[in-house]
Design an enzyme around this catalytic site. Structure first.
Site, PDB file in Angstrom:
ATOM      1  N   TYR A 165      -6.119  -4.820   2.792  1.00  0.00           N
ATOM      2  CA  TYR A 165      -5.579  -3.599   2.187  1.00  0.00           C
ATOM      3  C   TYR A 165      -4.350  -3.916   1.329  1.00  0.00           C
ATOM      4  O   TYR A 165      -4.213  -3.436   0.197  1.00  0.00           O
ATOM      5  CB  TYR A 165      -5.220  -2.624   3.307  1.00  0.00           C
ATOM      6  CG  TYR A 165      -4.699  -1.284   2.876  1.00  0.00           C
ATOM      7  CD1 TYR A 165      -5.555  -0.304   2.378  1.00  0.00           C
ATOM      8  CD2 TYR A 165      -3.347  -0.971   3.014  1.00  0.00           C
ATOM      9  CE1 TYR A 165      -5.070   0.940   2.004  1.00  0.00           C
ATOM     10  CE2 TYR A 165      -2.859   0.265   2.653  1.00  0.00           C
ATOM     11  CZ  TYR A 165      -3.728   1.220   2.150  1.00  0.00           C
ATOM     12  OH  TYR A 165      -3.239   2.455   1.792  1.00  0.00           O
ATOM     13  N   LYS A 169      -3.953  -3.413  -2.674  1.00  0.00           N
ATOM     14  CA  LYS A 169      -2.967  -2.453  -3.168  1.00  0.00           C
ATOM     15  C   LYS A 169      -1.973  -3.102  -4.140  1.00  0.00           C
ATOM     16  O   LYS A 169      -1.577  -2.467  -5.128  1.00  0.00           O
ATOM     17  CB  LYS A 169      -2.230  -1.816  -1.986  1.00  0.00           C
ATOM     18  CG  LYS A 169      -3.058  -0.775  -1.247  1.00  0.00           C
ATOM     19  CD  LYS A 169      -3.592   0.290  -2.180  1.00  0.00           C
ATOM     20  CE  LYS A 169      -4.152   1.493  -1.473  1.00  0.00           C
ATOM     21  NZ  LYS A 169      -4.748   2.477  -2.407  1.00  0.00           N
TER      22      LYS A 169
END
Length: 304
Positions: A165, A169
């Site tokens: 993640y 991001k």
């Protein structure tokens, strides 16, 4: 007075619930026509249904706004292109893209399956790439556009169990940096929003008392500012619980050591100077960083 979005057309991905739903409703309340995109899957990206997106569309139409639902997966470029074509055929333009769609597959890196790593990258990063690519030619043609990436503190600063993640991001920030440079002459502004909000994706990660402070609606003003015609470009704005900050990728003043067999020893001894954040800067581009280093090298050469 609320920011005005009358006459604007927006696409919000992952807008069937949580933060995306709040984004879509806020834009619609301020006059924008909104395509509500949501695959309708689980937090892990499993399954799919148009019902979540349609429910938000129904909320918008009940308020007197204009909206339509779309169930494309942002990982499917053909489906994303069809989604944008749907907007163009219906409303004739696309002014705003909010890349909000995302999933979680959290595990420590030691235990993480590579398929879970790749899927998170596909949804967050390639999903943002697909959507930006699909709207780009239309924004260039109309000489106007606003794109909001959704980054995260996990990417900016790291969080345990979120290597996939976090990587996805922060990659969106890199995408934003160059798209902002390439879009400038076409009046396309590209920014990144780092939200802290209680949604399906944060359930079980924080105490209930903390989650109560993190109403997704509190993040929305930052999105509206970044999506508005008055928006800056290349900004990373953090928002949560009513607070707003900016994050920057900075460059220290550093030192010039030249080349030679002992530079590694010298660098190790003086690394504290390289890491010293006094008078750090935010380069206007990657090229600007290189030019700074060349300037130091030329100055050292001339002084020799």
């Amino acid at each position: 007075m609320a920011l005005d979005f009358q006459g604007r057309v927006a696409i919000v991905t992952g807008a069937g619930g949580g933060l995306g739903r709040e984004h879509a409703l806020a834009l619609a309340r301020r006059g924008a026509k909104v395509l509500v995109n949501d695959l309708g899957g689980s937090v892990k990206g499993e399954g799919g249904s148009l019902s979540a997106a349609q429910q938000v569309v129904d909320e918008i139409t009940a308020l007197g706004g204009q909206a339509m639902a779309n169930g494309a997966s942002v990982t499917d470029f053909d489906a994303v292109q069809a989604m944008v074509a749907q907007v163009m055929e219906t409303w004739g333009r696309v002014d705003i893209l909010v890349n909000n769609a995302g999933i979680l597959r959290d595990k420590s890196f030691a235990k993480m399956d590579m398929a879970d790593f790749r899927l998170v990258l596909d949804v967050h990063l390639m999903g943002a790439v697909h959507c930006a690519k699909a709207v780009w030619e239309h924004m260039v043609a109309q000489q106007y556009g606003r794109i909001v990436m959704t980054t995260s503190s996990s990417g900016l600063y790291g969080n345990f169990g979120q290597t996939n993640y976090g990587a996805a991001k922060l990659a969106q920030v890199g995408l934003m940096q160059t798209l902002a440079l390439e879009g400038a002459k076409h009046h396309i502004h590209v920014n990144a929003l780092a939200p802290t909000a209680a949604t399906r994706m944060t359930e079980g990660l924080m105490p209930e008392a903390v989650l109560a402070q993190l109403n997704p609606a509190a993040v929305v003003p930052a999105m509206l500012v970044l999506a508005h015609e008055s928006a800056p470009t290349r900004a990373i704005v953090c928002a949560g619980a009513g607070s707003f900050e900016a994050a920057h990728i900075t460059l220290t003043q550093g030192i010039h050591l030249g080349s030679g067999p002992d530079v590694d020893t010298d660098l190790a001894a003086r690394l504290h100077e390289v890491l010293d954040r006094a008078n750090e800067t935010v380069p206007s581009s990657g090229q600007a960083q290189g030019e700074s280093e060349i300037k130091k090298a030329m100055a050292a050469h001339q002084a020799a």
